[in-house]
Design an enzyme around this catalytic site. Structure first.
Site, mmCIF file in Angstrom:
data_model
loop_
_atom_site.group_PDB
_atom_site.id
_atom_site.type_symbol
_atom_site.label_atom_id
_atom_site.label_comp_id
_atom_site.label_asym_id
_atom_site.label_seq_id
_atom_site.Cartn_x
_atom_site.Cartn_y
_atom_site.Cartn_z
ATOM 1 N N LYS A 92 0.871 -1.272 0.062
ATOM 2 C CA LYS A 92 -0.198 0.138 0.187
ATOM 3 C C LYS A 92 0.861 1.252 0.028
ATOM 4 C CE LYS A 92 -3.259 2.450 2.617
ATOM 5 N NZ LYS A 92 -4.140 2.637 4.132
ATOM 6 N N GLU A 95 -3.168 -6.066 15.689
ATOM 7 C CA GLU A 95 -2.670 -4.875 15.015
ATOM 8 C C GLU A 95 -3.817 -3.664 14.852
ATOM 9 O OE1 GLU A 95 -1.347 -3.970 10.720
ATOM 10 O OE2 GLU A 95 0.632 -4.229 11.635
ATOM 11 N N LYS A 141 10.588 0.490 13.641
ATOM 12 C CA LYS A 141 11.227 1.030 11.885
ATOM 13 C C LYS A 141 12.013 2.106 12.011
ATOM 14 C CE LYS A 141 6.659 -0.258 9.333
ATOM 15 N NZ LYS A 141 5.558 0.411 8.709
ATOM 16 N N GLY A 171 -4.297 -1.676 5.811
ATOM 17 C CA GLY A 171 -3.677 -2.894 5.173
ATOM 18 C C GLY A 171 -4.133 -4.328 5.311
ATOM 19 N N ARG A 172 -4.539 -4.090 6.578
ATOM 20 C CA ARG A 172 -5.062 -5.463 7.164
ATOM 21 C C ARG A 172 -6.539 -5.734 6.689
ATOM 22 N NH1 ARG A 172 -3.668 -2.239 11.011
ATOM 23 N NH2 ARG A 172 -5.105 -1.204 12.339
ATOM 24 N N HIS A 190 -2.416 -32.661 19.395
ATOM 25 C CA HIS A 190 -1.360 -33.452 19.560
ATOM 26 C C HIS A 190 -0.039 -32.447 20.018
ATOM 27 C CE1 HIS A 190 -3.064 -37.048 18.728
ATOM 28 N NE2 HIS A 190 -3.840 -36.569 17.917
ATOM 29 N N GLU A 194 11.145 -4.193 3.627
ATOM 30 C CA GLU A 194 11.180 -5.943 3.583
ATOM 31 C C GLU A 194 10.658 -5.962 2.002
ATOM 32 O OE1 GLU A 194 9.741 -4.365 6.006
ATOM 33 O OE2 GLU A 194 9.950 -5.734 7.926
HETATM 34 O O1 F6P Z 1 4.191 -2.362 9.473
HETATM 35 C C1 F6P Z 1 2.654 -2.774 9.416
HETATM 36 C C2 F6P Z 1 2.178 -2.485 8.270
HETATM 37 O O2 F6P Z 1 2.045 -1.250 7.996
HETATM 38 C C3 F6P Z 1 0.826 -3.370 8.331
HETATM 39 O O3 F6P Z 1 -0.291 -2.587 8.764
HETATM 40 C C4 F6P Z 1 0.560 -3.552 6.730
HETATM 41 O O4 F6P Z 1 -0.194 -4.356 6.247
HETATM 42 C C5 F6P Z 1 2.217 -4.099 6.699
HETATM 43 O O5 F6P Z 1 3.035 -3.075 6.954
HETATM 44 C C6 F6P Z 1 2.642 -3.821 4.985
HETATM 45 O O6 F6P Z 1 2.480 -2.488 4.682
HETATM 46 P P1 F6P Z 1 2.418 -2.001 2.935
HETATM 47 O O7 F6P Z 1 1.271 -2.859 2.271
HETATM 48 O O8 F6P Z 1 2.421 -0.593 3.139
HETATM 49 O O9 F6P Z 1 3.780 -2.712 2.518
#
Ligand code: F6P
Length: 528
Positions: free
Chosen positions: A207, A354, A516, A268-269, A385, A213
């Site tokens: 987003k 979150e 971050k 995002g979620r 188990h 990452e």
């Molecule tokens: O760091 C948490 C977060 O911002 C989440 O809320 C989100 O889903 C995820 O990182 C990924 O964010 P993006 O879609 O901006 O890469």
């Protein structure tokens, strides 16, 4: 903003506190006549809450609490697109992504129109990919799609793709869909090792288009394409971006017709319903993806219109609040008894923790009680188990959601027997956890099995089960795009209702920012 009365000062909250001291244990409550009526159904999902430690008096006060907190008026404000995400001054309008075909939607025609345009764009693109209509640098069809993204840009698409794989079997896609979220290079390498660069495309989902990452994974993917012989001027054929920052994607070399949009009003979620669902649309086809949206929309309609005692997401939220804030169960285990739903606990971890892992009221005051539960769990059968020992005899009081699916489409001759046994396990576990078995019964049982009185006495404490563990049984008739959409939307609204009950903001996530910031200050030394 004016200070609202704190939830714990409300009469209903205080009456609920008082009720905890008079409530009989769950094994006694289960004997009450009419328990089987503690069930609600909506949009293909049934909640059986007869194994929750509640009685009529508790339920009345839970509904009174929802009323005192104006939960349903808060829900209407969300659907109207008010800026309920206070700290970011935004709407939280994921509901618009799955209901914009409705007449006069509360969020207005302009948003509905935007949603429709983008939905048509990315579902048509998905159909083209499924039909092997996307070509790589050697002009051969793309056969493998790799989703690069993390958090909401991974968990939702991955859950839906995996959960609906048995359903999608009947309409197979012409391409395979893979997921990489973890920055550890092995994760990317182990996926790419089996793939051909000429036939692989990457869906880079972010987003913000700034998540380090995801950007490093995308950079490595591009390097892999280059090392695999892809000329720089043909790389864009292999790259697709889904983002709210089209400008950043374009600047990074993504072709305009390979960039799909979401908006700042989609958290995002909560983004699986947007173009972030592209891999799902590729795996299921456009019709399947629209069915997922329709299932979620059916749950939205139920949520907005059902009266509190019949409102499934609100009831789930209230039962959660009862367990967390009154009954001493701050942890919540999710145990799917359907292999295809293995990713559900991880998905719900982000959705619940979150969203509602907060310690500040909306007006900035400190929260004086526990908010989001610690969500954990894993497949029920395997869990029996592994982690179930703690559920049966550990000292933590855990509340559970058991998830069962009535039918199973697996094409194996013994599949019906597997399925029956899986569901019998679900029923046996929820009953054992609720009822337990006391020491006297255990001793008598051991002696009836031939043990002498002294050995039975010695062993009985180890083989006694306190019970009193509350659970919800959530049933789907079948695992289809529609029921999965409804199930996910139900959980979204549960989380919304809990935030409304606790008077916290569900749609920001400032907690993840500090780490971050520290990472940025460490970056020069780790890369040198
Ligand atoms: O760091 C948490 C977060 O911002 C989440 O809320 C989100 O889903 C995820 O990182 C990924 O964010 P993006 O879609 O901006 O890469």
């Amino acid at each position: 903003m004016p200070t609202a009365p704190r939830p714990q000062t409300l009469p209903a909250w205080q009456r609920l506190s008082a009720l905890t001291t008079t409530l009989p244990p769950l094994r006694e409550l289960l004997k009450d006549a009419g328990r089987e009526q503690l069930q609600l159904s909506a949009a293909g999902v049934t909640l059986d809450y007869s194994r929750q430690a509640v009685n009529e008096a508790v339920l009345e006060q839970l509904w009174a609490l929802a009323d005192a907190r104006d939960v349903m008026s808060q829900a209407q404000a969300m659907f109207r697109g008010e800026h309920i995400n206070l700290t970011e001054d935004r709407a939280a309008l994921h509901v618009a992504l799955r209901g914009s075909e409705a007449l006069n939607p509360p969020w207005g025609a302009a948003i509905a129109q935007q949603v429709q345009v983008e939905l048509t764009r990315f579902t048509q693109f998905a159909e083209r990919v499924r039909g092997r209509g996307l070509s790589g640098f050697q002009d051969t069809p793309i056969t493998d799609i790799v989703n690069l993204g993390i958090g909401g840009s991974d968990l939702g698409p991955r859950l839906c793709t995996e959960a609906l794989a048995p359903w999608a079997r009947a309409q197979p896609a012409g391409v395979n869909v893979h997921f990489v979220s973890n920055l550890d290079a092995w994760s990317l390498h182990s996926t790419l090792a089996a793939l051909n660069p000429a036939r692989t495309a990457f869906v880079v989902q972010s987003k913000s288009f700034t998540t380090p990452e995801t950007l490093l994974l995308a950079a490595s993917a591009r390097r892999w394409l280059q090392d695999g012989g892809c000329p720089p001027d043909r790389q864009a054929r292999h790259l697709i971006a889904v983002t709210a920052r089209a400008d950043l994607a374009q600047a990074a070399g993504y072709a305009q017709d390979h960039i799909f949009q979401l908006w700042d009003w989609v958290g995002g979620r909560y983004s699986i319903w947007s173009a972030i669902g592209l891999p799902v649309a590729i795996a299921l086809g456009a019709a399947g993806f629209r069915e997922l949206l329709a299932g979620a929309h059916a749950m939205d309609r139920h949520f907005l219109t059902a009266p509190p005692p019949r409102n499934l997401p609100l009831m789930l939220a209230l039962l959660g609040v009862w367990n967390i804030n009154f009954m001493g169960s701050p942890t919540h285990a999710v145990a799917p008894y359907a292999f295809a739903l293995a990713r559900l606990p991880a998905y719900l971890q982000q959705l619940e923790m979150e969203s509602n892992g907060k310690r500040t009221h909306r007006d900035g005051g400190a929260v004086a009680f526990t908010t989001a539960p610690i969500v954990w769990g894993g497949l029920g059968i395997d869990g029996q188990h592994a982690y179930y020992q703690l559920l049966h005899q550990g000292r933590h009081r855990v509340a559970l959601d058991f998830i069962g699916v009535h039918t199973d489409p697996t094409p194996l001759p013994l599949a019906p027997e597997h399925h029956r046994t899986v569901l019998n396990n679900l029923m046996a576990q929820s009953q054992a956890l609720a009822e337990g078995r006391d020491e006297t019964t255990t001793r008598q049982r051991l002696m009836s099995q031939g043990l002498d009185a002294e050995s039975a006495q010695r062993l009985a404490p180890h083989r006694t089960y306190p019970g009193n563990t509350p659970s919800n049984l959530l049933w789907l008739q079948a695992l289809t795009p529609s029921t999965l959409g409804a199930l996910i939307a139900m959980y979204e609204h549960k989380v919304f209702c809990q935030a409304a009950l606790w008077d916290i903001c569900a749609f920001d996530q400032w907690g993840v920012e500090l780490g971050k910031t520290l990472l940025q200050s460490l970056a020069p030394s780790t890369s040198s």
